[in-house]
Every structure is written in C-alpha cells, then in structure tokens.
Write an enzyme that holds these catalytic residues in place. Structure first.
Site, PDB file in Angstrom:
ATOM      1  N   GLU A 229       0.873  -1.177   0.000  1.00  0.00           N
ATOM      2  CA  GLU A 229       0.000   0.000   0.000  1.00  0.00           C
ATOM      3  C   GLU A 229       0.905   1.221   0.000  1.00  0.00           C
ATOM      4  OE1 GLU A 229      -2.956  -0.394  -0.583  1.00  0.00           O
ATOM      5  OE2 GLU A 229      -3.510  -2.381   0.127  1.00  0.00           O
ATOM      6  N   CYS A 263      -2.107   9.184   2.843  1.00  0.00           N
ATOM      7  CA  CYS A 263      -1.703   8.720   1.515  1.00  0.00           C
ATOM      8  C   CYS A 263      -2.781   8.923   0.466  1.00  0.00           C
ATOM      9  CB  CYS A 263      -1.288   7.260   1.568  1.00  0.00           C
ATOM     10  SG  CYS A 263      -2.567   6.145   2.176  1.00  0.00           S
TER      11      CYS A 263
END
Length: 490
Positions: A229, A263
């Site tokens: 990720e 993010c």
C-alpha cells in the site's frame, strides 16, 4: 508514503528486538502447524476481542497520538483510529460465515461424473505487517481484522516515528491476544530492515514506493507474497460545473485530515482556467467561515517530526523563490515549532520542476493547476504514475464517468475524497507504483487467504482415461474430434 520513510527516527538498539522477533516468529510458525484452520467460533472471538480492545483504549490512543504528533485532534482519533477499526471488525464479523463458505465450481459430468469442485479459503499462516507513522492504529489493527478473519497469525511492526503509539499498541495487543496469535515488534531501522527478510507466509507494507521496492526485493528472496500500500500524487479534477463551495469544502476538508499526512489526501487540484480565481476565493471563504484559526486551534494535527516540517517549509519556500503565487488561507496563521502545527497554503500553477509537483507532499500544501480542457487535465494525470486515489468533482454524471474511464488509479471518488479508504466493505489498494493487492472487506479476506482448489471424487467418471493405458482416452478423443469436424461436402 513520505519520501522520508527511508530516514530513521532516533536510533534504537535493535539486537534484542530482532532476537525477540525471530523467537515470536518461530512460536507462531509452530502454532500454525499445530492448528492451521481456526474455526468460525475462534475467529469470531478474535474479532470481538479486537473490537473490544480498541473501544476500551479510546483515551489512551488519543493521548499517544497527541504525544507523537505534538498535536492531534481527539475527535479524529475517535472517529478514524478507534471507531473506524472497531467498525471494520464488526463488519467482518457480520460477513465471516459467508466469506468462509466453500465456493462451488463447475465440473463436466460427462468426464467427472458426480465429482464436486470447490475453492476453500485457507489461512496463509504467519503474516507480517509493517506499519507507517501517519495512522498508527488504523493501519496496524485495521488490516489485522481481515488477517484474523482469514485465520492467520500476525506480527506487527509499528513505525519508530510514533514511539508512544508503538508502546501502547504492544501493550494492548499483549493484553488482548496470546503471543502465538498476534504480537508487536517494536524497534528502529535495523529491526525494520530485518523484518521483511523472514520467511513470512504473506507480508503487508504501507509506506513509500521507494521503500516498497526494498521490501519487495527482500521478500522475494524467500518468494514471500506481498501487499504493498504505497503513495503517490492523488489528484482532484474539478469540472466546469463543480467549482463551488461544496467542492472546495470537500477538497480542503480532506487536505486538513492529519494536516495532509494521509496517503489518499488530495495532493494537487486541477481546475478550469476560467474558474481558478473562483476556486481561490471560495477557499478563502471556506477557511474563514469554518476554521479561521486552523493552525492555532485544536483541529490541526502536528507534522510528525521536525525533519518532516522542515522539508515542507523548504518546498513552500522553493515555490515562493521560483515566483509562483502562494495563497496563505489562514489570516495570521504561523508555524508553531512547539507542536509542529502548520497552516494550509495553496500554490498556484507551480511548475513540474518544483518539489511540490515532483514529490508526494504529505502536508498542508495544495498545488492548484489550471487547465484549458478536460482532456488536458486527464492527460496530465496519465503522464504521471498511477495514483492511489483519484477524485472527480462534477454534477454531470456522464462527464465524471468519462474521467474515470480514461484514467487509472487504485481507488476513486466522485464528488468526494478519501472515502474509498474508509469503507470496511470496499477493497483498498493501489495500482502500479501506488501499490498492489487489497485489504478491507472480502478482498482483504481473500488477500490473506490461500484459495485452495479441492476436488472430491464421486461416481460415474472417466478419470482413469487420463492415465495409461490410453485406449479409453483414444476413443474419447476420436469421438470429440469427429463431433467437432465440419460436415463433408457431397
């Protein structure tokens, strides 16, 4: 996530931590071999313990986050790091029986008779989770939900940038789970380097693409499958009909979550050239009405470290020095070194040579880029790496759908930002340099499971025809080819 992930926080002596990690890993490996398939009841108990653990430590989690970030809004802690994780566990519990059920597959009765074929989701074994600093509980205990739902054993490695959260997490996990089921490895850079070299049955890493490559390379030495990720520059494309107060509120509100240290935050905004001034004016109005003292109030999260704060200030100054217009959205907003709080600024039309356009920002700086046509905006996005998230704002559904169809990203939102990462039912992950694999929901359950194909032989089959002697096979093949042959002309 941040390009500074490669740089260690204050040094640790990791020799003992590495020894403890290897010992815990061996314990979990043995435990998995002794009991490789936890029952539905056991898994439900694990998920219930996880949810209870989060709810019971609400206040301690809020304090640890404030200690590590210098300042951290308690309501954000409650909503994201506590309730979000507990809700994720509750959702998994509501779906677990369906997720665990065998999935039937077709068999040809002419060849295989009454045989049954199923896919059984089998626990992978011992899973490692390398956690970033920006969401110390959501990104450690969150993925633990699907890992435990799938029947695995887990070792979590928190970031050394969040020592208070790491120590609290270690205590929480030790009180809620046996070491052979879940444990936490706390340490510094050397521990982080050792962690992906173990022979995990699966490894999850959340962080920067730069370190993601190193993690994947280390895992590849043992052929360990990975879920990565990663980050990237997540754009928001605002269409002509959507430059309005609601869009601006959504974009800026998302940017202020963790003060941009997320993010899937908006990394830059693409706005129609004719509406650029409107976007700026609406941004000023929103900040004045909603959070006039943002960087001086309780709603602002501190930047994680002095180093990260200095990096952001350098990026901002570089844009100013290059002559690009900077719009300070908070009147009287200043950087507070004591809490590392920093005000939100727009940077208008910065060039591609600037750090704010070359790097993932991970802070309260928001480039706003004017475009002449939607195709130009789409081309700009597609010229870069595939982002973890992409957001489209527009009131014409067909136009918004057109943007989605012409772009690629890990996840996306229409008239909303970042929600794709919050839904427990929706698989979350990247594409290209923003990552691979998924967690959350059934996609996460399957990510941390081995889809084992199982055939149970029945009766009335032709299975012996596949092995010598091939007389029966020849007859079957001749019959099949004859049936498939085109009719002869007369």
């Amino acid at each position: 996530m941040s390009i500074l992930d490669r740089e260690a926080a204050p040094a640790h002596t990791d020799e003992a931590a590495i020894v403890s990690l290897r010992e815990a890993f061996a314990v979990q490996k043995r435990a998995f071999l002794a009991a490789p398939y936890p029952s539905y009841e056991e898994r439900m108990a694990h998920l219930g313990a996880l949810a209870g653990m989060m709810m019971a430590n609400r206040d301690r989690i809020a304090k640890a986050l404030a200690d590590d970030f210098g300042a951290h809004p308690a309501p954000a802690s409650d909503l994201i790091e506590v309730l979000g994780v507990a809700g994720r566990a509750q959702y998994a519990m509501s779906q677990l029986q369906t997720w665990m059920a065998d999935e039937e597959r077709h068999t040809d009765p002419a060849l295989f008779g009454t045989a049954r074929a199923t896919v059984r989701q089998q626990p992978k074994g011992v899973i490692g989770n390398i956690v970033p600093w920006n969401f110390p509980f959501d990104l450690s205990v969150g993925p633990l939900v699907e890992m435990l739902a799938a029947g695995n054993r887990v070792i979590i490695k928190p970031s050394d940038y969040t020592p208070a959260c790491a120590e609290l997490l270690r205590e929480m996990i030790a009180n809620a789970f046996e070491l052979e089921r879940v444990t936490v490895a706390v340490g510094g850079l050397e521990l982080a380097r050792a962690f992906p070299t173990l022979r995990w049955d699966h490894l999850l890493y959340t962080g920067s693409p730069l370190i993601g490559r190193d993690v994947m390379l280390a895992a590849a030495q043992n052929l360990v499958p990975v879920t990565l990720e990663l980050g990237g520059k997540c754009p928001a494309i605002v269409l002509e009909d959507a430059v309005d107060a609601e869009t601006v509120s959504n974009v800026l509100g998302t940017k202020m979550i963790k003060n941009g240290q997320m993010c899937i935050s908006v990394d830059y905004v693409l706005v129609p050239k004719a509406k650029l001034k409107d976007f700026v004016a609406l941004s000023r109005d929103h900040m004045k009405a909603a959070v006039a003292d943002y960087s001086r109030g309780a709603d602002c999260t501190g930047i994680i470290s002095e180093r990260h704060l200095d990096r952001l200030l350098r990026m901002l100054q570089q844009a100013r020095d290059a002559g690009y217009e900077v719009v300070d959205l908070e009147e009287g907003g200043t950087v507070d070194r004591a809490t590392r709080r920093m005000p939100l600024s727009l940077i208008l039309n910065p060039g591609d040579e600037t750090d704010v356009m070359r790097e993932e920002i991970f802070g309260p700086l928001l480039p706003v880029i004017a475009y002449d046509s939607v195709d130009e905006a789409i081309a700009r996005v597609n010229e870069g790496e595939r982002p973890l998230g992409l957001y489209v704002f527009g009131h014409d559904e067909a136009a918004a759908e057109g943007v989605l169809r012409k772009t690629t990203s890990g996840g996306a939102g229409v008239n909303v930002c970042a929600v794709q990462g919050a839904l427990p039912s929706l698989g979350f992950g990247g594409s290209g340099t923003s990552g691979m694999g998924r967690h959350h929901g059934i996609e996460g359950f399957r990510e941390f499971s081995n889809p084992r194909g199982v055939v149970v032989r029945g009766t009335g089959d032709l299975i012996p025809a596949f092995a010598p002697p091939y007389a029966t096979a020849a007859a079957i093949a001749d019959s099949a080819f004859a049936a498939a042959a085109p009719p002869q002309e007369t």
